[in-house]
Design an enzyme around this catalytic site. Structure first.
Site, PDB file in Angstrom:
ATOM      1  N   CYS A   1       0.869  -1.074   0.115  1.00 57.60           N
ATOM      2  CA  CYS A   1      -0.098   0.000  -0.001  1.00 57.60           C
ATOM      3  C   CYS A   1       1.071   1.213  -0.005  1.00 57.60           C
ATOM      4  O   CYS A   1       1.246   1.416   0.982  1.00 57.60           O
ATOM      5  CB  CYS A   1      -0.895  -0.100   1.099  1.00 57.60           C
ATOM      6  SG  CYS A   1      -1.740   1.507   1.552  1.00 57.60           S
TER       7      CYS A   1
ATOM      8  N   CYS B   1      -0.078   4.009   2.617  1.00 60.18           N
ATOM      9  CA  CYS B   1       0.396   3.526   4.177  1.00 60.18           C
ATOM     10  C   CYS B   1       1.882   3.870   4.189  1.00 60.18           C
ATOM     11  O   CYS B   1       2.326   4.128   5.355  1.00 60.18           O
ATOM     12  CB  CYS B   1       0.244   1.939   3.992  1.00 60.18           C
ATOM     13  SG  CYS B   1      -1.632   1.366   3.738  1.00 60.18           S
TER      14      CYS B   1
END
Length: 104
Positions: free
Chosen positions: A29, A32
């Protein structure tokens, strides 16, 4: 200091004496990874006042499913064992820090 949230330690951290902030993330991600350094900084700044943990949704999908985490990053804020706030998506340090302050 950040702790790794796992199925084994989650309940005791959630129901501990300090508020808990959980960053739900995954290695693949991008957003993230963008907020990871911010979360680490805040973990250091609030050490001893708030427990900050990272929960890999791939390894702990049971926790992610319990809280209906569909998009990451999602940050959940717990106080007295209950979710009191939630942030979905990447945000600025100032925005995230506001949520930390609200927990205290």
């Amino acid at each position: 200091m950040e702790v790794q949230i796992t199925t084994e330690n989650f309940e005791s951290l959630k129901n501990g004496n300090l508020p808990l902030v959980v960053d739900f993330w995954a290695t693949w991600c991008g957003p993230c990874r963008m907020i990871a350094p911010v979360i680490e900084e805040l973990a250091k700044e609030y050490d001893g006042r708030i427990v900050v943990g990272k929960c890999d949704v791939e390894e702990n999908d049971d926790i992610a499913m319990e809280f209906g985490i569909r998009n990451i990053p999602t940050i959940l804020f717990f106080k007295n064992g209950q979710v009191v706030d939630k942030m979905v998506g990447a945000a600025s340090k100032a925005k995230i820090q506001e949520k930390f302050e609200a927990l205290l």
